[in-house]
Design an enzyme around this catalytic site. Structure first.
Site, PDB file in Angstrom:
ATOM      1  N   LYS A  22       0.832  -1.206   0.000  1.00 20.29           N
ATOM      2  CA  LYS A  22       0.000   0.000   0.000  1.00 20.29           C
ATOM      3  C   LYS A  22       0.872   1.264   0.000  1.00 20.29           C
ATOM      4  O   LYS A  22       0.663   2.175  -0.804  1.00 20.29           O
ATOM      5  CB  LYS A  22      -0.893   0.006   1.248  1.00 20.29           C
ATOM      6  CG  LYS A  22      -1.548   1.356   1.534  1.00 20.29           C
ATOM      7  CD  LYS A  22      -2.428   1.337   2.758  1.00 20.29           C
ATOM      8  CE  LYS A  22      -1.711   1.527   4.068  1.00 20.29           C
ATOM      9  NZ  LYS A  22      -1.452   2.922   4.446  1.00 20.29           N
ATOM     10  N   ASN A  23       1.840   1.304   0.920  1.00 17.75           N
ATOM     11  CA  ASN A  23       2.595   2.541   1.094  1.00 17.75           C
ATOM     12  C   ASN A  23       3.632   2.778  -0.002  1.00 17.75           C
ATOM     13  O   ASN A  23       4.265   3.831  -0.035  1.00 17.75           O
ATOM     14  CB  ASN A  23       3.239   2.591   2.480  1.00 17.75           C
ATOM     15  CG  ASN A  23       2.176   2.806   3.550  1.00 17.75           C
ATOM     16  OD1 ASN A  23       1.044   3.165   3.245  1.00 17.75           O
ATOM     17  ND2 ASN A  23       2.538   2.572   4.807  1.00 17.75           N
ATOM     18  N   ARG A  93      -4.739  10.682   4.479  1.00 16.25           N
ATOM     19  CA  ARG A  93      -3.683  11.687   4.609  1.00 16.25           C
ATOM     20  C   ARG A  93      -2.661  11.596   3.485  1.00 16.25           C
ATOM     21  O   ARG A  93      -2.042  12.593   3.114  1.00 16.25           O
ATOM     22  CB  ARG A  93      -2.960  11.512   5.942  1.00 16.25           C
ATOM     23  CG  ARG A  93      -3.871  11.543   7.129  1.00 16.25           C
ATOM     24  CD  ARG A  93      -3.055  11.382   8.384  1.00 16.25           C
ATOM     25  NE  ARG A  93      -2.056  12.425   8.455  1.00 16.25           N
ATOM     26  CZ  ARG A  93      -2.282  13.635   8.935  1.00 16.25           C
ATOM     27  NH1 ARG A  93      -3.463  13.951   9.399  1.00 16.25           N
ATOM     28  NH2 ARG A  93      -1.321  14.534   8.955  1.00 16.25           N
ATOM     29  N   CYS A 117      -5.481  13.225  13.257  1.00  9.85           N
ATOM     30  CA  CYS A 117      -5.326  11.820  12.905  1.00  9.85           C
ATOM     31  C   CYS A 117      -5.381  11.006  14.189  1.00  9.85           C
ATOM     32  O   CYS A 117      -4.947  11.478  15.244  1.00  9.85           O
ATOM     33  CB  CYS A 117      -3.988  11.613  12.207  1.00  9.85           C
ATOM     34  SG  CYS A 117      -3.631   9.911  11.803  1.00  9.85           S
ATOM     35  N   ARG A 122       0.744  14.461  13.212  1.00 13.18           N
ATOM     36  CA  ARG A 122       1.098  14.301  11.803  1.00 13.18           C
ATOM     37  C   ARG A 122       1.034  15.581  10.964  1.00 13.18           C
ATOM     38  O   ARG A 122       0.288  15.657   9.975  1.00 13.18           O
ATOM     39  CB  ARG A 122       0.241  13.197  11.162  1.00 13.18           C
ATOM     40  CG  ARG A 122       0.344  11.887  11.897  1.00 13.18           C
ATOM     41  CD  ARG A 122      -0.401  10.782  11.240  1.00 13.18           C
ATOM     42  NE  ARG A 122       0.285  10.246  10.078  1.00 13.18           N
ATOM     43  CZ  ARG A 122      -0.206   9.280   9.323  1.00 13.18           C
ATOM     44  NH1 ARG A 122      -1.396   8.777   9.586  1.00 13.18           N
ATOM     45  NH2 ARG A 122       0.467   8.818   8.297  1.00 13.18           N
ATOM     46  N   PRO A 123       1.809  16.594  11.323  1.00 12.85           N
ATOM     47  CA  PRO A 123       1.848  17.817  10.500  1.00 12.85           C
ATOM     48  C   PRO A 123       2.571  17.573   9.168  1.00 12.85           C
ATOM     49  O   PRO A 123       3.188  16.521   8.981  1.00 12.85           O
ATOM     50  CB  PRO A 123       2.647  18.789  11.369  1.00 12.85           C
ATOM     51  CG  PRO A 123       3.476  17.938  12.259  1.00 12.85           C
ATOM     52  CD  PRO A 123       2.736  16.644  12.459  1.00 12.85           C
ATOM     53  N   VAL A 124       2.489  18.550   8.251  1.00 13.61           N
ATOM     54  CA  VAL A 124       3.170  18.416   6.957  1.00 13.61           C
ATOM     55  C   VAL A 124       4.171  19.560   6.749  1.00 13.61           C
ATOM     56  O   VAL A 124       4.502  19.910   5.628  1.00 13.61           O
ATOM     57  CB  VAL A 124       2.161  18.355   5.772  1.00 13.61           C
ATOM     58  CG1 VAL A 124       1.411  17.044   5.773  1.00 13.61           C
ATOM     59  CG2 VAL A 124       1.206  19.537   5.804  1.00 13.61           C
ATOM     60  N   ASP A 125       4.657  20.112   7.856  1.00 14.84           N
ATOM     61  CA  ASP A 125       5.566  21.263   7.763  1.00 14.84           C
ATOM     62  C   ASP A 125       6.842  20.961   6.979  1.00 14.84           C
ATOM     63  O   ASP A 125       7.390  21.831   6.302  1.00 14.84           O
ATOM     64  CB  ASP A 125       5.919  21.770   9.176  1.00 14.84           C
ATOM     65  CG  ASP A 125       6.513  20.672  10.046  1.00 14.84           C
ATOM     66  OD1 ASP A 125       5.824  19.652  10.254  1.00 14.84           O
ATOM     67  OD2 ASP A 125       7.656  20.808  10.503  1.00 14.84           O
ATOM     68  N   GLN A 126       7.321  19.729   7.045  1.00 20.12           N
ATOM     69  CA  GLN A 126       8.566  19.393   6.334  1.00 20.12           C
ATOM     70  C   GLN A 126       8.359  19.363   4.820  1.00 20.12           C
ATOM     71  O   GLN A 126       9.250  19.724   4.062  1.00 20.12           O
ATOM     72  CB  GLN A 126       9.123  18.044   6.810  1.00 20.12           C
ATOM     73  CG  GLN A 126       9.451  18.013   8.288  1.00 20.12           C
ATOM     74  CD  GLN A 126      10.483  19.062   8.678  1.00 20.12           C
ATOM     75  OE1 GLN A 126      11.556  19.156   8.093  1.00 20.12           O
ATOM     76  NE2 GLN A 126      10.137  19.877   9.664  1.00 20.12           N
ATOM     77  N   ASP A 305       4.534   0.638  12.103  1.00 19.08           N
ATOM     78  CA  ASP A 305       3.366  -0.051  11.541  1.00 19.08           C
ATOM     79  C   ASP A 305       3.279  -1.521  11.970  1.00 19.08           C
ATOM     80  O   ASP A 305       2.311  -2.209  11.626  1.00 19.08           O
ATOM     81  CB  ASP A 305       3.378   0.045  10.005  1.00 19.08           C
ATOM     82  CG  ASP A 305       3.059   1.449   9.519  1.00 19.08           C
ATOM     83  OD1 ASP A 305       2.562   2.262  10.314  1.00 19.08           O
ATOM     84  OD2 ASP A 305       3.313   1.741   8.329  1.00 19.08           O
ATOM     85  N   ILE A 327       7.665   7.125  17.020  1.00 14.84           N
ATOM     86  CA  ILE A 327       7.327   7.834  15.773  1.00 14.84           C
ATOM     87  C   ILE A 327       6.048   8.668  15.931  1.00 14.84           C
ATOM     88  O   ILE A 327       5.998   9.827  15.545  1.00 14.84           O
ATOM     89  CB  ILE A 327       7.164   6.847  14.588  1.00 14.84           C
ATOM     90  CG1 ILE A 327       8.374   5.912  14.469  1.00 14.84           C
ATOM     91  CG2 ILE A 327       6.914   7.605  13.281  1.00 14.84           C
ATOM     92  CD1 ILE A 327       9.672   6.564  14.061  1.00 14.84           C
ATOM     93  N   ARG A 397      -8.724  -0.584   4.257  1.00 16.18           N
ATOM     94  CA  ARG A 397      -7.848   0.427   3.669  1.00 16.18           C
ATOM     95  C   ARG A 397      -6.488  -0.168   3.321  1.00 16.18           C
ATOM     96  O   ARG A 397      -5.829   0.303   2.408  1.00 16.18           O
ATOM     97  CB  ARG A 397      -7.641   1.586   4.660  1.00 16.18           C
ATOM     98  CG  ARG A 397      -8.881   2.394   4.896  1.00 16.18           C
ATOM     99  CD  ARG A 397      -8.586   3.573   5.759  1.00 16.18           C
ATOM    100  NE  ARG A 397      -7.537   4.405   5.152  1.00 16.18           N
ATOM    101  CZ  ARG A 397      -7.082   5.522   5.682  1.00 16.18           C
ATOM    102  NH1 ARG A 397      -7.565   5.955   6.823  1.00 16.18           N
ATOM    103  NH2 ARG A 397      -6.137   6.222   5.076  1.00 16.18           N
TER     104      ARG A 397
END
Ligand code: EPU
Length: 417
Positions: A22-23, A93, A117, A122-126, A305, A327, A397
């Site tokens: 999936k990933n 996400r 979440c 789980r920010p997306v700043d990077q 995971d 994590i 999912r």
């Protein structure tokens, strides 16, 4: 709504085939945005998240073929609207993975912020910081990131922490940037390597995939390609953990043994006998597992995971295991559900101390996220009596044909309303 009914107590035996990852599939589908030529994929898993990503891409004007026998062809001849709306992003996400490719291909993109979440902030700043370093102007308005850049420029970006989708987003954007991009502190996950291999097949120039430093030389355009998605190492690990808990002997085929090192090491410590083939893994578990302690870390460390599934294993193991999650800050929701099955778990901050009990008892439980659902299945397979798992849309999912695969191995598992 569907629930999963698991009746515990039977060992697992036989053979099961691992699906595509999936990933890896999710970013690779997004790579189709980088070229007007067709991208022909194989070993694409039949999963809700893949369908969601395909739908999101189709909304933008990408031609998405019918998925059959793991094959899926995408073609982004033209992109109608470089937009990912809240309705899609809030359900998955990973939708944020369209940001880099859209910006690189169209010069602009409008992507919803993902929001909260179940497993952590789980920010997306990077992702944003990297694209800004490459010359993008990004503003946040009404819950959306609006990004613009006539043409992205190569840059040196040092990420503050190891981020998998962050690395993937920036790597994809850099393939069409002007000049060379160096990504430092890059994620080394096999899924990043698989994406890099797909991009290279499309003509991208990428060095260092699988190491901490990625060097990407931007091109003016990319071509189409054919790519086979790598096997799912987390699905593989989940079945291995299930056998370690329930006992028995199972052979997994279509797997990538070189990607599951940390998981295999812990299973051996738990008492499993494991034989690795070129693309198969055989596990045999006789008797009760021994508790294992572990700390999650970026690859090649122990995968976050796989943490929930190992917590389930420790619940019925002999001895006490300590599980530390580094994590995500809130990834212990399954512990409360496992306690409903009779598990003895004490949470102290980001550490769970699991004292193995002789027997779990079936009960009604609730899945809170994908891997939490998997841990409840593992626990259900060994619990006495029936375990009824609610909210299994989480499982759909990320696990292709979970109950069919487990049933074929002798488990008593079925979907009920
Ligand atoms: N982070 C930031 N800022 C960023 C990006 C990440 O602070 O801009 C933090 C996160 O909050 C987290 C850490 O960095 O604490 C690592 O997050 P990462 O970005 O690596 O996670 P992700 O890319 O969003 C992927 C997988 C997850 C998996 C993690 C960690 C995909 C589509 N998802 O998420 O998979 O848990 O990496 O390995 O690849 C799952 O399959 O169940 C799943 C959650």
């Amino acid at each position: 709504m569907d629930k999963l009914l698991v009746t515990g107590g039977r060992p697992l035996a036989g053979e099961a085939r691992v699906s595509g990852a999936k990933n890896a599939a999710l970013p690779i589908l997004c790579a189709a945005l980088l070229t007007e030529k067709p991208l022909a994929l194989e070993n694409v898993p039949r999963l809700m998240d893949v369908r969601t990503m395909a739908k999101l891409l189709a909304q933008m004007g990408v031609e998405v073929g019918a998925q059959s026998d793991g094959r899926l062809e995408l073609r982004a001849k033209g992109i109608r609207e470089p937009v990912a709306g809240y309705e899609m992003v809030k359900t998955m996400r990973a939708s944020v993975l369209v940001l880099g490719p859209l910006l690189a291909r169209c010069g602009r993109a409008r992507v919803s912020l993902p929001g909260g979440c179940a497993i952590g902030a789980r920010p997306v700043d990077q992702h944003v910081k990297g694209l800004q370093a490459m010359g993008a102007e990004i503003t946040v308005e009404h819950g959306y990131m609006n990004a613009e850049a006539k043409r992205l420029r190569g840059a040196r970006v040092t990420m503050d922490m190891v981020t998998v989708t962050g690395t993937e987003n920036l790597m994809m954007a850099a393939t069409l940037a002007e000049g060379t991009t160096v990504l430092e502190n890059a994620a080394r996950e096999p899924e990043v390597v698989d994406l890099a291999n797909c991009l290279k097949a499309m003509g991208a120039k990428i060095e260092g995939a699988g190491t901490e430093v990625l060097r990407i030389e931007g091109m003016s355009s990319l071509s189409g390609a054919r790519h086979r998605v790598m096997p799912d190492r987390i699905e593989t690990g989940t079945y291995l953990a299930a056998v370690a808990a329930a006992g028995g002997k199972v052979r997994l085929t279509g797997a990538a043994p070189d990607t599951v090192g940390a998981t295999v090491e812990k299973l051996v410590e738990a008492g499993a006998r494991i034989a690795l083939g070129a693309d198969s893994i055989e596990i045999e578990m006789a008797g009760r597992a021994r508790a294992v302690s572990l700390t999650t870390a970026p690859y090649p460390g122990f995968a976050t995971d796989m943490q929930a599934q190992f917590m389930a294993l420790d619940c019925i193991a002999a001895g006490t295991g300590t599980i530390t999650e580094t994590i995500f800050e809130n990834r212990f929701m399954h512990a409360l559900e496992l306690q409903r099955l009779g598990a003895d778990i004490a949470i102290q901050g980001n550490t769970a101390v699991v004292r193995g009990v002789e027997q779990l008892q079936g009960a009604s439980v609730m899945a809170t996220d994908l891997r939490a659902s998997a841990s409840l299945v593992v626990a259900g397979l060994v619990a006495q009596g029936e375990t009824l798992i609610d909210r299994i849309y989480h499982l759909d999912r990320g696990y292709e044909g979970l109950e069919q695969k487990l049933s074929a191995l002798g488990a008593r598992i079925s979907r009920v309303r």
